[in-house]
Design a protein around this motif. Structure first.
Motif, PDB file in Angstrom:
ATOM      1  N   ARG A  32      73.434  82.533  74.778  1.00 29.37           N
ATOM      2  CA  ARG A  32      73.279  83.693  73.888  1.00 29.37           C
ATOM      3  C   ARG A  32      73.599  83.365  72.429  1.00 29.37           C
ATOM      4  O   ARG A  32      73.417  84.216  71.566  1.00 29.37           O
ATOM      5  CB  ARG A  32      74.184  84.828  74.367  1.00 29.37           C
ATOM      6  N   ARG A  33      74.134  82.168  72.203  1.00 28.57           N
ATOM      7  CA  ARG A  33      74.514  81.744  70.850  1.00 28.57           C
ATOM      8  C   ARG A  33      75.506  82.711  70.212  1.00 28.57           C
ATOM      9  O   ARG A  33      75.373  83.113  69.053  1.00 28.57           O
ATOM     10  CB  ARG A  33      73.265  81.564  69.969  1.00 28.57           C
ATOM     11  N   GLN A  34      76.504  83.092  71.017  1.00 32.05           N
ATOM     12  CA  GLN A  34      77.558  83.975  70.529  1.00 32.05           C
ATOM     13  C   GLN A  34      78.865  83.638  71.238  1.00 32.05           C
ATOM     14  O   GLN A  34      78.856  83.034  72.308  1.00 32.05           O
ATOM     15  CB  GLN A  34      77.185  85.434  70.767  1.00 32.05           C
ATOM     16  N   PRO A  35      80.004  84.000  70.647  1.00 32.91           N
ATOM     17  CA  PRO A  35      81.294  83.661  71.254  1.00 32.91           C
ATOM     18  C   PRO A  35      81.485  84.312  72.621  1.00 32.91           C
ATOM     19  O   PRO A  35      80.954  85.397  72.896  1.00 32.91           O
ATOM     20  CB  PRO A  35      82.316  84.216  70.241  1.00 32.91           C
ATOM     21  N   ALA A  36      82.227  83.634  73.477  1.00 37.76           N
ATOM     22  CA  ALA A  36      82.589  84.167  74.791  1.00 37.76           C
ATOM     23  C   ALA A  36      84.004  83.695  75.108  1.00 37.76           C
ATOM     24  O   ALA A  36      84.455  82.654  74.606  1.00 37.76           O
ATOM     25  CB  ALA A  36      81.606  83.689  75.860  1.00 37.76           C
ATOM     26  N   PHE A  37      84.707  84.471  75.952  1.00 33.92           N
ATOM     27  CA  PHE A  37      86.127  84.203  76.192  1.00 33.92           C
ATOM     28  C   PHE A  37      86.466  84.355  77.670  1.00 33.92           C
ATOM     29  O   PHE A  37      85.880  85.173  78.375  1.00 33.92           O
ATOM     30  CB  PHE A  37      86.998  85.169  75.375  1.00 33.92           C
ATOM     31  N   THR A  38      87.442  83.573  78.108  1.00 35.91           N
ATOM     32  CA  THR A  38      87.964  83.707  79.468  1.00 35.91           C
ATOM     33  C   THR A  38      89.090  84.729  79.476  1.00 35.91           C
ATOM     34  O   THR A  38      89.502  85.242  78.430  1.00 35.91           O
ATOM     35  CB  THR A  38      88.526  82.369  79.973  1.00 35.91           C
ATOM     36  N   ASP A  39      89.630  84.995  80.661  1.00 35.76           N
ATOM     37  CA  ASP A  39      90.884  85.723  80.774  1.00 35.76           C
ATOM     38  C   ASP A  39      92.032  84.789  80.379  1.00 35.76           C
ATOM     39  O   ASP A  39      91.829  83.603  80.104  1.00 35.76           O
ATOM     40  CB  ASP A  39      91.091  86.198  82.218  1.00 35.76           C
ATOM     41  N   PHE A  40      93.246  85.319  80.377  1.00 36.73           N
ATOM     42  CA  PHE A  40      94.417  84.487  80.137  1.00 36.73           C
ATOM     43  C   PHE A  40      94.650  83.560  81.334  1.00 36.73           C
ATOM     44  O   PHE A  40      94.489  83.955  82.487  1.00 36.73           O
ATOM     45  CB  PHE A  40      95.665  85.358  79.970  1.00 36.73           C
ATOM     46  N   GLY A 121      97.560  98.618  88.254  1.00 35.99           N
ATOM     47  CA  GLY A 121      96.299  98.154  88.825  1.00 35.99           C
ATOM     48  C   GLY A 121      95.584  97.149  87.949  1.00 35.99           C
ATOM     49  O   GLY A 121      94.395  96.881  88.140  1.00 35.99           O
ATOM     50  N   ILE A 122      96.312  96.560  87.006  1.00 37.02           N
ATOM     51  CA  ILE A 122      95.723  95.606  86.057  1.00 37.02           C
ATOM     52  C   ILE A 122      95.802  94.196  86.626  1.00 37.02           C
ATOM     53  O   ILE A 122      96.829  93.791  87.173  1.00 37.02           O
ATOM     54  CB  ILE A 122      96.453  95.698  84.700  1.00 37.02           C
ATOM     55  N   ASP A 123      94.747  93.440  86.473  1.00 30.52           N
ATOM     56  CA  ASP A 123      94.696  92.054  86.945  1.00 30.52           C
ATOM     57  C   ASP A 123      95.587  91.170  86.082  1.00 30.52           C
ATOM     58  O   ASP A 123      95.659  91.339  84.864  1.00 30.52           O
ATOM     59  CB  ASP A 123      93.253  91.558  86.894  1.00 30.52           C
ATOM     60  N   ARG A 124      96.244  90.188  86.718  1.00 32.07           N
ATOM     61  CA  ARG A 124      97.162  89.296  85.993  1.00 32.07           C
ATOM     62  C   ARG A 124      96.456  88.552  84.867  1.00 32.07           C
ATOM     63  O   ARG A 124      97.072  88.263  83.826  1.00 32.07           O
ATOM     64  CB  ARG A 124      97.786  88.293  86.980  1.00 32.07           C
ATOM     65  N   GLY A 125      95.196  88.249  85.041  1.00 26.31           N
ATOM     66  CA  GLY A 125      94.462  87.510  84.029  1.00 26.31           C
ATOM     67  C   GLY A 125      94.262  88.262  82.729  1.00 26.31           C
ATOM     68  O   GLY A 125      93.899  87.665  81.709  1.00 26.31           O
ATOM     69  N   LYS A 126      94.488  89.568  82.751  1.00 22.61           N
ATOM     70  CA  LYS A 126      94.321  90.375  81.541  1.00 22.61           C
ATOM     71  C   LYS A 126      95.606  90.455  80.707  1.00 22.61           C
ATOM     72  O   LYS A 126      95.615  91.061  79.640  1.00 22.61           O
ATOM     73  CB  LYS A 126      93.879  91.801  81.918  1.00 22.61           C
ATOM     74  N   VAL A 127      96.681  89.847  81.220  1.00 22.95           N
ATOM     75  CA  VAL A 127      97.988  89.926  80.549  1.00 22.95           C
ATOM     76  C   VAL A 127      98.448  88.530  80.155  1.00 22.95           C
ATOM     77  O   VAL A 127      98.493  87.616  80.985  1.00 22.95           O
ATOM     78  CB  VAL A 127      99.044  90.587  81.464  1.00 22.95           C
ATOM     79  N   GLY A 128      98.785  88.373  78.888  1.00 24.79           N
ATOM     80  CA  GLY A 128      99.283  87.096  78.399  1.00 24.79           C
ATOM     81  C   GLY A 128     100.797  87.062  78.382  1.00 24.79           C
ATOM     82  O   GLY A 128     101.455  87.584  79.279  1.00 24.79           O
ATOM     83  N   ASP A 129     101.359  86.465  77.357  1.00 21.29           N
ATOM     84  CA  ASP A 129     102.813  86.368  77.239  1.00 21.29           C
ATOM     85  C   ASP A 129     103.440  87.732  76.993  1.00 21.29           C
ATOM     86  O   ASP A 129     102.828  88.619  76.382  1.00 21.29           O
ATOM     87  CB  ASP A 129     103.187  85.440  76.080  1.00 21.29           C
ATOM     88  N   ILE A 130     104.676  87.885  77.466  1.00 18.95           N
ATOM     89  CA  ILE A 130     105.488  89.069  77.191  1.00 18.95           C
ATOM     90  C   ILE A 130     106.789  88.585  76.568  1.00 18.95           C
ATOM     91  O   ILE A 130     107.529  87.817  77.186  1.00 18.95           O
ATOM     92  CB  ILE A 130     105.779  89.875  78.472  1.00 18.95           C
ATOM     93  N   PHE A 140     100.980  90.577  74.910  1.00 19.72           N
ATOM     94  CA  PHE A 140      99.634  90.203  74.499  1.00 19.72           C
ATOM     95  C   PHE A 140      98.702  90.507  75.677  1.00 19.72           C
ATOM     96  O   PHE A 140      98.923  90.005  76.781  1.00 19.72           O
ATOM     97  CB  PHE A 140      99.571  88.726  74.131  1.00 19.72           C
ATOM     98  N   VAL A 141      97.693  91.321  75.439  1.00 19.02           N
ATOM     99  CA  VAL A 141      96.802  91.742  76.523  1.00 19.02           C
ATOM    100  C   VAL A 141      95.349  91.638  76.074  1.00 19.02           C
ATOM    101  O   VAL A 141      95.046  91.596  74.879  1.00 19.02           O
ATOM    102  CB  VAL A 141      97.100  93.195  76.973  1.00 19.02           C
ATOM    103  N   ALA A 142      94.445  91.598  77.062  1.00 20.01           N
ATOM    104  CA  ALA A 142      93.015  91.595  76.758  1.00 20.01           C
ATOM    105  C   ALA A 142      92.644  92.921  76.097  1.00 20.01           C
ATOM    106  O   ALA A 142      93.117  93.987  76.485  1.00 20.01           O
ATOM    107  CB  ALA A 142      92.208  91.388  78.039  1.00 20.01           C
ATOM    108  N   GLU A 143      91.798  92.831  75.102  1.00 20.53           N
ATOM    109  CA  GLU A 143      91.448  93.983  74.274  1.00 20.53           C
ATOM    110  C   GLU A 143      90.998  95.187  75.095  1.00 20.53           C
ATOM    111  O   GLU A 143      91.370  96.333  74.793  1.00 20.53           O
ATOM    112  CB  GLU A 143      90.343  93.566  73.300  1.00 20.53           C
ATOM    113  N   GLU A 144      90.224  94.944  76.155  1.00 14.63           N
ATOM    114  CA  GLU A 144      89.625  96.067  76.868  1.00 14.63           C
ATOM    115  C   GLU A 144      90.616  96.912  77.651  1.00 14.63           C
ATOM    116  O   GLU A 144      90.318  98.060  78.002  1.00 14.63           O
ATOM    117  CB  GLU A 144      88.501  95.582  77.806  1.00 14.63           C
ATOM    118  N   ILE A 145      91.801  96.364  77.953  1.00 14.32           N
ATOM    119  CA  ILE A 145      92.764  97.145  78.736  1.00 14.32           C
ATOM    120  C   ILE A 145      93.860  97.761  77.877  1.00 14.32           C
ATOM    121  O   ILE A 145      94.666  98.545  78.373  1.00 14.32           O
ATOM    122  CB  ILE A 145      93.428  96.296  79.842  1.00 14.32           C
ATOM    123  N   SER A 146      93.870  97.439  76.583  1.00 14.91           N
ATOM    124  CA  SER A 146      94.920  97.961  75.711  1.00 14.91           C
ATOM    125  C   SER A 146      94.961  99.496  75.680  1.00 14.91           C
ATOM    126  O   SER A 146      96.034 100.091  75.826  1.00 14.91           O
ATOM    127  CB  SER A 146      94.748  97.403  74.297  1.00 14.91           C
TER     128      SER A 146
END
Length: 263
Positions: A32-40, A121-130, A140-146
């Motif tokens: 797609r020639r655009q940025p993409a990101f993984t979970d934490f 009910g949030i997946d661990r991959g959506k949560v970074g450091d606390i 630090f959390v994934a933007e979509e679950i904030s």
């Protein structure tokens, strides 16, 4: 990119599944020639995955988790000529504070905050450091679950809290450290960790054998692994430290060193 060949380079199991998801994001970015990101993911896995992808000239791989020393990071993918900045990562900072300083638990831990967030009910991959500080924590959390966390999180370990999105470095508490000077018989992992955590060497060896020790975020099971200046060492359940400097020998033929211990 030969996806199947890359996958075969990773042992079967959870790590291969995570790498497959990372590859999917990398392919999406290139197509797609655009940025993409993984979970934490933990920092060691990110580093291993990035190393496997370095041969792909048209792909740029950037790792970031919210601050430079975060233990959990996202992998960001972009075209080689379009390097990502920290601001490009879909990471939000949530500050969680006790609703009242008079009521509730005063010593909430990392486990308390993480458990309450995952309990939504949030997946661990959506949560970074606390990062835990007095009466507050920064997550630090994934933007979509904030928005969901700030709207729904009302308690941490039966303590009433308020969760709100925040910005800026001033909102991030400094990691608490203390400098400690040690003398050790050698720079073996079991010898240094034993002195750093005031544990018997046999106990440390058992923990290392049980895959509870990490050096630079990689699991190490070799008790005689030689440490060097700058190494970050963690022992699950006991904490972590960084080797700041290694000095000369003492009169008793021991090695003097200085560590920065996280408290």
């Amino acid at each position: 990119m030969d996806r199947q060949a890359l996958l075969r380079s990773v042992p079967e199991g959870e790590e291969r599944l995570l790498f497959a998801k990372a590859l999917d994001q990398a392919l999406f970015s290139m197509k797609r020639r655009q940025p993409a990101f993984t979970d934490f993911m933990d920092r060691a896995k990110c580093a291993r995955f990035a190393e496997r992808l370095r041969g792909i000239r048209e792909l740029n791989v950037t790792l970031f988790g919210g601050t430079e020393d975060c233990e959990r990071q996202m992998m960001g993918f972009s075209l080689a000529e379009e390097e990502l900045s920290e601001e490009d990562f879909p990471i939000k900072i949530i500050k969680i504070r006790r609703k009242s300083k008079k009521f509730g638990q005063a010593d909430l831990s990392h486990r308390d905050y993480l458990g309450s967030i995952l309990g939504l009910g949030i997946d661990r991959g959506k949560v970074g450091d606390i990062l835990v500080a007095e009466d507050t924590a920064v997550c630090f959390v994934a933007e979509e679950i904030s928005p969901y966390i700030t709207a729904v999180l009302e308690q941490v370990s039966k303590t009433a809290v308020v969760a709100e999105e925040t910005e800026g470095a001033e909102a991030i508490p400094q990691r608490q450290t203390e400098t400690k000077r040690l003398t050790v018989a050698s720079m073996r992992l079991d010898a240094v960790a034993g002195e750093a955590f005031n544990l018997a060497r046999g106990k440390v060896q058992t923990l290392i054998g049980a895959e509870k020790a990490q050096v630079n975020w990689n699991i190490v099971t070799n008790t005689s692994h030689q440490l060097k200046e700058g190494d970050m060492v963690s022992l699950r359940g006991f904490g972590r430290f960084r080797i700041k400097s290694i000095g000369g020998k003492t009169k008793k033929d021991r090695i003097g060193l200085e560590i920065e211990k996280y408290v």
